[in-house]
Motif scaffolding. Structure first.
Motif, short mmCIF file in Angstrom:
data_model
loop_
_atom_site.label_atom_id
_atom_site.label_comp_id
_atom_site.label_asym_id
_atom_site.label_seq_id
_atom_site.Cartn_x
_atom_site.Cartn_y
_atom_site.Cartn_z
N ARG A 91 5.02 2.42 11.10
CA ARG A 91 3.74 1.70 11.11
C ARG A 91 2.62 2.57 10.53
O ARG A 91 1.77 2.09 9.77
CB ARG A 91 3.40 1.27 12.53
N SER A 94 2.99 2.66 6.81
CA SER A 94 2.54 1.40 6.20
C SER A 94 1.02 1.31 6.21
O SER A 94 0.40 0.89 5.23
CB SER A 94 3.15 0.22 6.96
N GLN A 98 -1.88 1.13 3.00
CA GLN A 98 -2.52 -0.17 2.84
C GLN A 98 -3.80 0.00 2.04
O GLN A 98 -4.52 0.98 2.21
CB GLN A 98 -2.84 -0.79 4.21
N LEU A 121 4.93 -3.10 1.99
CA LEU A 121 4.30 -2.46 3.16
C LEU A 121 4.25 -3.43 4.34
O LEU A 121 4.50 -3.03 5.49
CB LEU A 121 2.89 -1.99 2.80
N LEU A 124 7.67 -3.77 5.68
CA LEU A 124 8.02 -2.54 6.39
C LEU A 124 7.36 -2.50 7.76
O LEU A 124 7.94 -1.98 8.73
CB LEU A 124 7.57 -1.33 5.55
N ASN A 125 6.17 -3.06 7.87
CA ASN A 125 5.50 -3.14 9.15
C ASN A 125 6.29 -4.05 10.11
O ASN A 125 6.45 -3.74 11.30
CB ASN A 125 4.08 -3.67 8.96
#
Length: 598
Positions: A91, A94, A98, A121, A124-125
């Motif tokens: 997290r 990511s 961002q 991203l 992936l979160n």
């Protein structure tokens, strides 16, 4: 456990047979033989020792089982912590990449590769969220359950072994009481034998009185009665002990062992269920993880190289024309010229015009851009980029105007409702807000009109003036048979640094001439009202204009009247008009200090 009991503690009669076999072997070997009672006592001792050993073994094994459950629970807990830490790091990774708000990275989203990376991203979160879910399920379904089960298991184990130890203690106490009865019976029998022998001895002795013999007889009878009572008591307690012993070894202990066995089997089954859950927790997130990976794959496949390159072209397209060929400048011809100072002064404008026309075009692709925020009309940008910026600004202003008008319409409707139904509210209370909205709309419309004018200037669509300029003379109208339209946007050609170059087709306003006077009468010299600095070079090839070089300082004798031209003077004999957007004016009588026309 019951099987273990039946295997080790077999039937008492079988044990008696084995003991008898042992006794016969001992007798054959010359070893001392044991009485049946001694054999029986030896058998009981062996059984007691065996039972104690089994309890010790079971106690060690069950304790190991509990330790193993706790060890496995610790393993799952550490796995859960690893999942949480991994999800947290994913997290953070990511979030770190961002795009930030109000930054250059936000404009990167117009490229498909940047949008694909943003989608990656986000996926992936979500992927990190699945690992958090694994940690939560491991904690809820395994760790918490095993912690509770381990406590219950310890309590149950303690209860079973307490019952076993209690039953063992009871049989031992019964055994001790049996031993006491046996010893008492044995003692009474010995005392009865001695009393009988003493009586018989006195009865055979002729020297002993009859009274002594009677006394010895009574004593022997009493001892025999005591021995008989002890025998009956011993026999009764022995029967009771045998029953208790039978219940102990065939009912109580097997039942306790069976409970321990069930407890152990339940522990093993519970451990297997936990291991199955451990695998299923990971299996349940596989579909979501697969979707996340599919999303990443789809994002990667959505990248369009040609589209991104087109975005670059559209973003940095300037609208400039490529520079022309560089002309040869013959400095030898200039050396041969011999002109007087007066003639040079008179022809200065013409000479500069010629030089300017020969000045090679700038290599605009390599000119450094202004890194500052730039003026409000974005004149520091190339034409195409300036047009996009102005259009975007106009769109934003129109949105604000529409928003204000929507609020005005809503308040107007509300005011009508208040007028029709005064009990709902005071209509006059909305007037201040309506007035404020009207002011805001006027400001926004003025702002939109201003930017629209700049946009029209860039796009070359300024409206033609219906009336001739105040600076146009009657003679100028007569010569051209039409009023002059000072369309600056149409008459300028963009330069690489955001400036403009005057084309030969544009014509400035001529000096006004009063028709009552002679056309050739010299005009009175106007006083200077300030100074100005040329921002860009201007070739004054048309009548009434004056050529200026970039950075040149001039005197201002007439400011812009709204037609886009400013009248300047170089010396007492040379003056003319230059585009107002080409100079920076400093008026002496203006308290604002200076005004910049861009």
């Amino acid at each position: 456990m019951a099987t273990l009991l039946r295997g080790d503690f077999y039937d008492f009669k079988d044990r008696r047979k084995s003991v008898c076999s042992l006794r016969s072997l001992l007798s054959e070997s010359g070893s001392p033989t044991l009485t049946p009672f001694q054999e029986y006592l030896q058998l009981l001792l062996q059984m007691k020792m065996t039972t104690d050993d089994q309890f010790d073994n079971l106690e060690k094994h069950t304790q190991w089982g509990i330790d193993f459950v706790e060890r496995y629970n610790k393993f799952v807990k550490e796995r859960s912590e690893i999942e949480l830490n991994y999800a947290k790091q994913i997290r953070n990774l990511s979030k770190k990449y961002q795009p930030k708000k109000n930054s250059i990275q936000e404009e990167e989203n117009k490229y498909s590769s940047c949008r694909a990376f943003l989608s990656t991203l986000n996926e992936l979160n979500d992927y990190a969220g699945q690992h958090e879910l694994v940690a939560e399920n491991l904690t809820a379904q395994i760790i918490a359950e095993l912690n509770k089960y381990t406590q219950d298991l310890k309590t149950e184990r303690k209860s079973h072994f307490h019952d076993g130890r209690k039953a063992q203690q009871q049989i031992e106490n019964s055994w001790k009481q049996l031993e006491a009865c046996k010893r008492r019976f044995e003692r009474d029998c010995k005392e009865a034998d001695r009393a009988q022998q003493h009586f018989e001895k006195l009865d055979a002795d002729i020297n002993v009185t009859k009274a002594d013999v009677e006394k010895a007889r009574q004593q022997a009878q009493m001892r025999h009665q005591m021995a008989s009572d002890s025998k009956n008591e011993y026999a009764a307690y022995l029967q009771k002990f045998n029953q208790e012993q039978n219940d102990h070894y065939y009912t109580t202990i097997p039942s306790i062992f069976q409970k321990i066995q069930d407890m152990e089997e339940k522990r093993i089954e519970r451990l297997g269920e936990s291991m199955h859950t451990f695998a299923e927790v990971d299996r349940t997130i596989l579909p979501i993880v697969g979707k996340c990976l599919d999303g990443m794959t789809k994002a990667a496949e959505s990248i369009e190289a040609k589209g991104d390159s087109k975005q670059v072209v559209d973003s940095y397209k300037s609208g400039f024309e490529p520079p022309g060929d560089v002309e040869f400048e013959d400095y030898g011809q200039a050396m041969k010229k011999a002109v007087s100072e007066t003639s040079l002064s008179n022809s200065r404008g013409e000479t500069k015009s010629e030089k300017s026309s020969k000045r090679p075009g700038k290599l605009w692709p390599f000119i450094k851009k202004n890194k500052g925020s730039g003026p409000e009309d974005f004149s520091h940008l190339p034409p195409e980029q300036r047009r996009k910026k102005l259009q975007a600004k106009i769109d934003d202003i129109n949105k604000d105007i529409q928003k204000e008008m929507d609020q005005r319409d809503a308040l107007t409707k509300m005011k009508d409702v208040y007028i029709k139904n005064p009990q709902m509210g005071d209509p006059t209370s909305l007037d201040p807000r309506l007035s404020e909205i009207a002011v805001n709309v006027d400001k926004l419309q003025a702002e939109a009109q201003k930017f629209d004018g700049w946009l029209a200037e860039v796009e070359g669509r300024l409206p033609v003036k219906s009336e001739p300029s105040k600076r146009q003379s009657v003679v100028f109208e007569t010569q051209n048979n039409a009023p002059v339209t000072n369309n600056c946007a149409q008459d300028r050609e963009s330069s690489p640094d955001g400036s403009y170059t005057e084309e030969s087709s544009s014509e400035p306003p001529v000096k006004p001439v009063d028709p009552e006077f002679d056309e050739f009468e010299e005009e009175e010299t106007l006083p200077t009202i300030g100074t100005c600095k040329a921002l860009y070079p201007f070739d004054g090839t048309n009548e009434g204009t004056i050529s200026v070089a970039e950075g040149e300082l001039l005197y201002v004798i007439e400011e812009d009247k709204g037609d886009g031209w400013t009248r300047v003077r170089r010396n007492e004999e040379e003056e003319g008009y230059v585009p107002s957007s080409y100079v920076e004016v400093f008026l002496d009588n203006n308290t604002k200090g200076f005004m910049t026309y861009i």
